[in-house]
Structure formats: C-alpha cells, structure tokens
Design a protein around this motif. Structure first.
Motif, PDB file in Angstrom:
ATOM      1  N   ARG A   9      -2.837  18.465   6.376  1.00 32.83           N
ATOM      2  CA  ARG A   9      -3.237  19.459   5.301  1.00 32.83           C
ATOM      3  C   ARG A   9      -4.814  18.973   5.616  1.00 32.83           C
ATOM      4  N   CYS A  10      -5.507  19.715   6.417  1.00 31.54           N
ATOM      5  CA  CYS A  10      -6.884  19.292   6.612  1.00 31.54           C
ATOM      6  C   CYS A  10      -7.487  20.039   7.514  1.00 31.54           C
ATOM      7  N   ALA A  11      -9.042  20.266   7.532  1.00 26.29           N
ATOM      8  CA  ALA A  11      -9.650  21.117   8.181  1.00 26.29           C
ATOM      9  C   ALA A  11     -10.260  20.192   9.429  1.00 26.29           C
ATOM     10  N   GLU A  12     -10.173  18.785   9.452  1.00 23.53           N
ATOM     11  CA  GLU A  12     -10.136  17.715  10.156  1.00 23.53           C
ATOM     12  C   GLU A  12     -11.624  17.623  10.825  1.00 23.53           C
ATOM     13  N   GLY A  13     -12.481  17.910   9.966  1.00 26.54           N
ATOM     14  CA  GLY A  13     -14.111  17.609   9.962  1.00 26.54           C
ATOM     15  C   GLY A  13     -14.397  16.263   9.580  1.00 26.54           C
ATOM     16  N   PRO A  15       9.805   7.266  -0.296  1.00 28.15           N
ATOM     17  CA  PRO A  15       8.873   7.455  -1.614  1.00 28.15           C
ATOM     18  C   PRO A  15       8.730   6.328  -2.410  1.00 28.15           C
ATOM     19  N   ALA A  16       7.686   6.094  -2.982  1.00 26.32           N
ATOM     20  CA  ALA A  16       7.626   5.227  -4.127  1.00 26.32           C
ATOM     21  C   ALA A  16       8.215   5.833  -5.343  1.00 26.32           C
ATOM     22  N   THR A  17       8.901   5.245  -6.175  1.00 30.15           N
ATOM     23  CA  THR A  17       9.493   5.963  -7.303  1.00 30.15           C
ATOM     24  C   THR A  17       9.073   5.499  -8.544  1.00 30.15           C
ATOM     25  N   PRO A  70      -5.796   8.353   5.333  1.00 35.30           N
ATOM     26  CA  PRO A  70      -6.913   7.672   5.759  1.00 35.30           C
ATOM     27  C   PRO A  70      -7.235   6.400   4.862  1.00 35.30           C
ATOM     28  N   GLY A  71      -6.908   6.765   3.485  1.00 37.19           N
ATOM     29  CA  GLY A  71      -7.332   5.664   2.502  1.00 37.19           C
ATOM     30  C   GLY A  71      -6.232   4.200   2.556  1.00 37.19           C
ATOM     31  N   GLY A  72      -4.717   4.709   3.064  1.00 37.54           N
ATOM     32  CA  GLY A  72      -3.908   3.919   3.046  1.00 37.54           C
ATOM     33  C   GLY A  72      -4.143   3.145   4.468  1.00 37.54           C
ATOM     34  N   GLY A  73      -4.387   3.574   5.434  1.00 42.17           N
ATOM     35  CA  GLY A  73      -4.499   3.209   6.619  1.00 42.17           C
ATOM     36  C   GLY A  73      -5.572   1.997   6.582  1.00 42.17           C
ATOM     37  N   ASN A 128     -21.966  12.592   4.859  1.00 43.13           N
ATOM     38  CA  ASN A 128     -20.607  12.152   4.133  1.00 43.13           C
ATOM     39  C   ASN A 128     -19.848  13.381   3.989  1.00 43.13           C
ATOM     40  N   PHE A 129     -19.489  14.135   4.891  1.00 46.02           N
ATOM     41  CA  PHE A 129     -18.909  15.505   4.912  1.00 46.02           C
ATOM     42  C   PHE A 129     -17.410  15.240   4.048  1.00 46.02           C
ATOM     43  N   VAL A 143      -7.386   4.001  -4.229  1.00 46.19           N
ATOM     44  CA  VAL A 143      -8.413   4.388  -3.455  1.00 46.19           C
ATOM     45  C   VAL A 143      -8.221   6.191  -3.026  1.00 46.19           C
ATOM     46  N   GLY A 144      -9.536   6.411  -2.425  1.00 42.13           N
ATOM     47  CA  GLY A 144      -9.517   7.899  -1.933  1.00 42.13           C
ATOM     48  C   GLY A 144      -9.040   8.696  -2.975  1.00 42.13           C
ATOM     49  N   ASP A 145      -8.511   9.875  -2.401  1.00 43.97           N
ATOM     50  CA  ASP A 145      -8.102  10.937  -3.467  1.00 43.97           C
ATOM     51  C   ASP A 145      -7.367  10.542  -4.600  1.00 43.97           C
ATOM     52  N   VAL A 190       0.900  -0.996   0.104  1.00 46.94           N
ATOM     53  CA  VAL A 190      -0.072  -0.058  -0.205  1.00 46.94           C
ATOM     54  C   VAL A 190       0.964   1.286  -0.055  1.00 46.94           C
ATOM     55  N   VAL A 191       0.736   2.203  -1.093  1.00 49.08           N
ATOM     56  CA  VAL A 191       1.462   3.211  -0.824  1.00 49.08           C
ATOM     57  C   VAL A 191       0.622   4.359  -0.401  1.00 49.08           C
ATOM     58  N   GLY A 192       1.053   4.898   0.844  1.00 47.85           N
ATOM     59  CA  GLY A 192       0.356   6.108   1.367  1.00 47.85           C
ATOM     60  C   GLY A 192      -0.296   5.513   2.683  1.00 47.85           C
ATOM     61  N   THR A 193       0.035   6.380   3.797  1.00 44.08           N
ATOM     62  CA  THR A 193      -0.307   6.155   5.116  1.00 44.08           C
ATOM     63  C   THR A 193      -1.780   7.254   5.741  1.00 44.08           C
ATOM     64  N   GLY A 246     -15.365  19.495  -0.505  1.00 43.70           N
ATOM     65  CA  GLY A 246     -14.055  19.122  -0.404  1.00 43.70           C
ATOM     66  C   GLY A 246     -13.648  17.956   0.638  1.00 43.70           C
ATOM     67  N   GLY A 247     -14.711  17.364   1.220  1.00 40.22           N
ATOM     68  CA  GLY A 247     -14.235  16.201   2.180  1.00 40.22           C
ATOM     69  C   GLY A 247     -14.175  14.764   1.476  1.00 40.22           C
ATOM     70  N   GLY A 248     -12.959  14.259   2.081  1.00 41.58           N
ATOM     71  CA  GLY A 248     -12.449  13.285   1.366  1.00 41.58           C
ATOM     72  C   GLY A 248     -12.064  12.107   2.395  1.00 41.58           C
ATOM     73  N   ALA A 288      -8.158  25.097  -4.396  1.00 42.11           N
ATOM     74  CA  ALA A 288      -6.987  25.492  -3.844  1.00 42.11           C
ATOM     75  C   ALA A 288      -7.347  25.752  -2.310  1.00 42.11           C
ATOM     76  N   CYS A 289      -6.720  25.248  -1.215  1.00 40.16           N
ATOM     77  CA  CYS A 289      -7.064  25.626   0.177  1.00 40.16           C
ATOM     78  C   CYS A 289      -5.916  26.151   0.913  1.00 40.16           C
ATOM     79  N   ALA A 290      -6.153  27.082   1.839  1.00 43.38           N
ATOM     80  CA  ALA A 290      -5.248  27.706   2.711  1.00 43.38           C
ATOM     81  C   ALA A 290      -6.054  27.900   4.147  1.00 43.38           C
TER      82      ALA A 290
HETATM   83  C1  FAD Z   1      -6.801  22.130   3.385  1.00 47.52           C
HETATM   84  C2  FAD Z   1      -7.543  20.909   3.263  1.00 47.52           C
HETATM   85  C3  FAD Z   1      -8.744  20.766   4.280  1.00 47.52           C
HETATM   86  C4  FAD Z   1      -9.471  19.392   4.230  1.00 47.52           C
HETATM   87  N1  FAD Z   1     -10.501  19.255   5.064  1.00 47.52           N
HETATM   88  C5  FAD Z   1     -11.122  18.198   5.100  1.00 47.52           C
HETATM   89  C6  FAD Z   1     -12.166  17.741   6.104  1.00 47.52           C
HETATM   90  O1  FAD Z   1     -12.222  18.724   7.088  1.00 47.52           O
HETATM   91  N2  FAD Z   1     -12.941  16.850   6.043  1.00 47.52           N
HETATM   92  C7  FAD Z   1     -12.755  15.563   5.136  1.00 47.52           C
HETATM   93  O2  FAD Z   1     -13.059  14.886   5.200  1.00 47.52           O
HETATM   94  N3  FAD Z   1     -11.656  16.109   4.151  1.00 47.52           N
HETATM   95  C8  FAD Z   1     -11.007  17.325   4.169  1.00 47.52           C
HETATM   96  N4  FAD Z   1     -10.070  17.323   3.087  1.00 47.52           N
HETATM   97  C9  FAD Z   1      -9.561  16.373   2.111  1.00 47.52           C
HETATM   98  C10 FAD Z   1      -9.009  15.101   2.823  1.00 47.52           C
HETATM   99  O3  FAD Z   1      -7.741  15.704   3.230  1.00 47.52           O
HETATM  100  C11 FAD Z   1      -8.444  14.183   1.810  1.00 47.52           C
HETATM  101  O4  FAD Z   1      -9.609  13.880   1.035  1.00 47.52           O
HETATM  102  C12 FAD Z   1      -7.984  12.884   2.414  1.00 47.52           C
HETATM  103  O5  FAD Z   1      -6.644  13.331   3.039  1.00 47.52           O
HETATM  104  C13 FAD Z   1      -7.748  11.726   1.331  1.00 47.52           C
HETATM  105  O6  FAD Z   1      -7.124  10.846   1.909  1.00 47.52           O
HETATM  106  P1  FAD Z   1      -6.343   9.625   1.306  1.00 47.52           P
HETATM  107  O7  FAD Z   1      -5.728   8.622   2.174  1.00 47.52           O
HETATM  108  O8  FAD Z   1      -6.633   9.559  -0.022  1.00 47.52           O
HETATM  109  O9  FAD Z   1      -5.005  10.681   0.866  1.00 47.52           O
HETATM  110  P2  FAD Z   1      -3.852  11.535   1.629  1.00 47.52           P
HETATM  111  O10 FAD Z   1      -4.569  11.776   3.041  1.00 47.52           O
HETATM  112  O11 FAD Z   1      -3.492  12.816   0.856  1.00 47.52           O
HETATM  113  O12 FAD Z   1      -2.945  10.419   1.988  1.00 47.52           O
HETATM  114  C14 FAD Z   1      -1.819  10.209   0.738  1.00 47.52           C
HETATM  115  C15 FAD Z   1      -0.445   9.618   1.439  1.00 47.52           C
HETATM  116  O13 FAD Z   1       0.367   9.264   0.336  1.00 47.52           O
HETATM  117  C16 FAD Z   1       1.631   9.633   0.734  1.00 47.52           C
HETATM  118  N5  FAD Z   1       2.338   9.421  -0.545  1.00 47.52           N
HETATM  119  C17 FAD Z   1       1.919  10.238  -1.776  1.00 47.52           C
HETATM  120  N6  FAD Z   1       2.961  10.035  -2.799  1.00 47.52           N
HETATM  121  C18 FAD Z   1       3.707   9.040  -2.192  1.00 47.52           C
HETATM  122  C19 FAD Z   1       4.939   8.275  -2.810  1.00 47.52           C
HETATM  123  N7  FAD Z   1       5.372   8.667  -4.186  1.00 47.52           N
HETATM  124  N8  FAD Z   1       5.547   7.355  -2.032  1.00 47.52           N
HETATM  125  C20 FAD Z   1       5.109   7.151  -0.693  1.00 47.52           C
HETATM  126  N9  FAD Z   1       4.084   8.002  -0.055  1.00 47.52           N
HETATM  127  C21 FAD Z   1       3.242   8.863  -0.977  1.00 47.52           C
HETATM  128  C22 FAD Z   1       1.464  11.056   1.107  1.00 47.52           C
HETATM  129  O14 FAD Z   1       2.802  11.380   2.080  1.00 47.52           O
HETATM  130  C23 FAD Z   1       0.478  10.958   1.976  1.00 47.52           C
HETATM  131  O15 FAD Z   1       0.626  10.504   3.335  1.00 47.52           O
HETATM  132  C24 FAD Z   1      -8.940  18.556   3.161  1.00 47.52           C
HETATM  133  C25 FAD Z   1      -8.214  18.706   2.258  1.00 47.52           C
HETATM  134  C26 FAD Z   1      -7.419  19.995   2.413  1.00 47.52           C
HETATM  135  C27 FAD Z   1      -6.353  20.117   1.225  1.00 47.52           C
END
Ligand code: FAD
Length: 381
Positions: A50-54, A128-130, A20-23, A380-381, A277-279, A15-18, A289-291, A181-183
């Motif tokens: 990088r998240c608002a954490e809802g 990093p996966a390359t 919520p999807g990778g976990g 499903n926020f 999976v996921g994003d 699994v590449v990524g830790t 923007g919830g994921g 884009a988020c800040a």
């Molecule tokens: C500012 C902001 C606010 C947000 N607020 C919310 C919120 O309040 N509620 C909500 O539900 N969603 C929110 N989101 C969206 C949410 O953060 C994502 O949808 C969610 O994190 C997706 O999970 P994921 O596991 O798919 O990817 P991610 O959480 O992005 O995890 C991807 C992981 O893969 C790793 N990775 C990437 N490339 C490589 C590589 N080549 N080799 C090894 N590791 C790698 C990264 O380091 C990362 O740890 C927000 C997003 C942003 C930007």
C-alpha cells in the motif's frame, strides 16, 4: 493472565509489525544484543503493498543500508511538478547521493527483516497481536492469536491502524478529517513514461487537498494514484479520473487503497515499557504523505534504546530517552510539513508559488524555500 491455552514464548523485545518501522526496530534491538521477536498478521512480509514506493537515499545512507538491485528499481532525478493550471516545474535533486529511488516495497521490507534476522531476531508471521499481557497492572508482553509472548519491551510498529498504543493507554485515535485517503493503480504499458522523474500534479479538481502522482517503476510501468482529504468522493473516483486523463493506455496490474495520518507526530511515544514508531506514532510527512524514512529512523532508534535498557539493566525511565532522540531527528521536519500542507489545498497560492519558482527550476539548492519546505526538505519524502 498470560492466555490460558496459548503457547508461551519469552524474549527481551517484541516488535509488532514488519513494515519499515518494525524492520528497523527489530534490527536495532537485535543488533543491540536484545533477544527479539517480530510479528505480523500478514503471511508474507511486505505484501500486499500500500505505497507509491518513493524513497529518498538520505535515510538509507544514514542507516548504513546500501540500495540493492532487487528493490531499488528506478533512479530518480527529482520531482516533475505540475500546478493546477498545468504549469511545469522540474526540481532536480543535487547532490546525487540525496536523490530518490522507487522501491519494490515487498523486496525492500524483506531486506530490512532479513537484516534483523541475521542479527538473531525471530520472525512470526500470520500472528495478529490481539492485546497486551498484563500482570499486577504491568505490561509483561503481548498476546497473539497463537501465543503469549512475554517481553520486557513492546514496540508498536503496527502502522496507521495501530492498536498497541491504544492498548497501552496512549491517545492514538485520529479524527476522520485528519486522514488522507489514497487510491493507486500499478500500470504497465506506459511506453512514453519519463522514468527519471517523480511526477506530481496539484489541483483541487484532480485531487482535493492532496495531489496525484505518477511514480515510475521501470521503463514502462508506474504507480499512478491520488491522495485526497475531506473530499466529496472516495479516492478511487479521483484516481480513475486522473488515469483516464493522464495514462489511459495503462494496463492495471495492481490496485490499492490506504490512509495516511495528516497530523503532527505524537508528543510522547513511550508509555511505561511500550514504545511507538512510524505511522503508529503519526510520524508522517503531512505535506507529501511520505512515511517510510521516518518509520525507519524512529524504528531504529526505538530498537536501539530498548536494547540498551534490557542489556545494560538500566531503569525503565531509560526508554523515555527515545523521545528526544526521535524528536531531534524528525519532529521539527514533520511539524514544518504539517504547517505547510495547507499550501497544497489552495490552487491560487500554488499557482503563485509555481510562477515564482519557474526561473530557478534546475537549481534545487537555491530554489525558493517555499517549495523546498513544502516538498523535500532533506529529501525526507
Ligand atoms: C497509497 C499510499 C502511498 C504511499 N506512498 C508513500 C511513498 O511513496 N513514500 C513514503 O515514504 N511513504 C508512502 N506512504 C506512507 C508509508 O507507506 C507509511 O508511512 C509507512 O509504511 C509507515 O511504515 P510503518 O512501518 O510505520 O507502518 P506500516 O508499513 O503500515 O507497517 C505496519 C505493519 O504492522 C502490521 N500490523 C498492523 N496491526 C497488526 C497487529 N495487530 N498484529 C500484527 N501485525 C500488525 C501490518 O500488517 C503492517 O505490516 C504511502 C501510503 C499510502 C497509503
């Protein structure tokens, strides 16, 4: 080719990524009996945030995850919405077990990974996966900066910056206009915060084609930020202006920027023995923007299907059964959200929706479908 000078390791599922999807993918795979390795380029699971954490409680409940004190920080009653002209609408969430929480996302992601490790998964950080390992044209694992990991299944949970899908031949590239884009700042010293509500403010002036938020993390601390798309200025410009108006007394303890895909989920998230999976597969709620919930749910499903494939000796086509599973669970919701996102881009339509919704503000179950569809279907926020 397995990387001439790289150490080699073998497993069933990598699994590449830790996140919520990778976990959840590594938990699903390991709990299903597959020898699983989960890698991340980060040195600490979950950080930087990088998240608002809802997060809604519904998905946690469905996945059998009990909220823990160290990561479930604020118990939220619902959304406190403000129209572009400042009209207020409280959408309380009932029943209580469908409510929302605000996370400590680092502790949350570590909790998800710990569950996978307890099932036997192995964790590799700062890796990093390359690229993919290929033999005779077939994908046989991944290459990292430190080793070659041979695996029967590769799960790309590498978020919006995903490369795993592209390496495998899936079309994952997004156009610039399909990103939000988020800040966001995390602010302390917000003593007048109403910490039972997720505050969301709409309006093209505050956040073009997006919204601004104040998500409480405790009695006097909150994530305050904006999501914008196709905007004239960078997201930070809008976040700074919003904070100057709304929370000027706040003391920043953290600042983050990030992107969110505002597209429909991919039609097919499996190619040969590679699953996304996921994003990474654009499984994000385009309206909010919830994921996190989609990443968790699709991660778990992919991990489970991958484990079935390797432990039961099923044909490769079994991995494709992941598609109808995730589609049944999240595709309809996400496509709905994709269609409704444009409501937020039109101040006049928003004002009309707020005017209609006002008398029903405390009765979420019968509040106008308009808002429910737009913001919190199945929480499903
Ligand atoms: C500012 C902001 C606010 C947000 N607020 C919310 C919120 O309040 N509620 C909500 O539900 N969603 C929110 N989101 C969206 C949410 O953060 C994502 O949808 C969610 O994190 C997706 O999970 P994921 O596991 O798919 O990817 P991610 O959480 O992005 O995890 C991807 C992981 O893969 C790793 N990775 C990437 N490339 C490589 C590589 N080549 N080799 C090894 N590791 C790698 C990264 O380091 C990362 O740890 C927000 C997003 C942003 C930007």
């Amino acid at each position: 080719m397995t990387g001439e000078s790289l150490r080699e390791e073998t497993c069933d599922v990598v699994v590449v990524g830790t996140g919520p999807g990778g976990g959840m993918a590594s938990f699903g795979a390991a709990a299903g009996g597959a020898k699983t390795i989960v890698i991340d380029k980060k040195s600490v699971v979950g950080a930087p945030v990088r998240c608002a954490e809802g997060l809604g409680l519904l998905t946690l409940g469905e996945l059998g995850i009990e909220p823990q004190r160290n990561w479930a920080l604020a118990d939220i009653r619902g959304f406190r919405l403000f129209s572009p002209s400042g009209r207020k609408l409280d959408l309380a969430i009932r029943p209580k077990d469908l409510r929302l929480i605000v996370l400590d996302r680092v502790a949350f992601e570590q909790h998800l990974i710990d569950r996978a490790l307890k099932e036997g998964a192995k964790l590799r950080l700062e890796e990093p996966a390359t690229g993919l390992l290929r033999e005779d044209g077939k994908v046989v694992g991944i290459r990292t900066t430190k080793r070659a990991i041979r695996a029967k299944v590769i799960i790309g949970a590498d978020g919006i910056e995903s490369r795993v899908g592209t390496w495998a031949g899936l079309h994952t590239a997004l156009k610039l206009r399909d990103h939000a884009a988020c800040a966001q700042y995390t602010l302390d010293g917000l003593d007048d915060l109403d910490h039972e509500w997720l505050e969301v403010r709409f309006g093209q002036r505050i956040a073009p084609r997006g919204y601004a938020w104040v998500f409480p993390k405790g009695a006097s601390s909150a994530n305050v930020g904006v999501m914008v798309s196709n905007a004239e200025h960078p997201a930070k410009h809008y976040a700074d202006s919003f904070i100057a108006e709304r929370t000027p007394q706040g003391r920043p303890t953290n600042f983050t920027v990030g992107c969110i895909p505002l597209v429909k989920p991919m039609a097919d998230a499996v190619i040969e023995n590679v699953m996304l999976v996921g994003d990474a597969a654009h499984m994000v709620n385009s309206a909010t923007g919830g994921g996190i919930p989609n990443a968790m749910m699709t991660g778990f499903l992919a991990g489970k299907v991958a484990a079935e494939y390797v432990t039961k000796g099923l044909p490769l086509s079994h991995l494709k059964t992941y598609n109808p599973l995730w589609q049944e669970r999240v595709k309809g919701i996400l496509e709905d959200k994709y269609r409704s996102k444009e409501i937020m881009w039109d101040d006049q339509r928003l004002e009309r929706a707020f005017r209609k919704a006002r008398p029903l503000q405390y009765l979420l179950p019968i509040a106008p479908r308009y808002f429910i569809k737009m913001l919190i279907r199945e929480t499903n926020f």
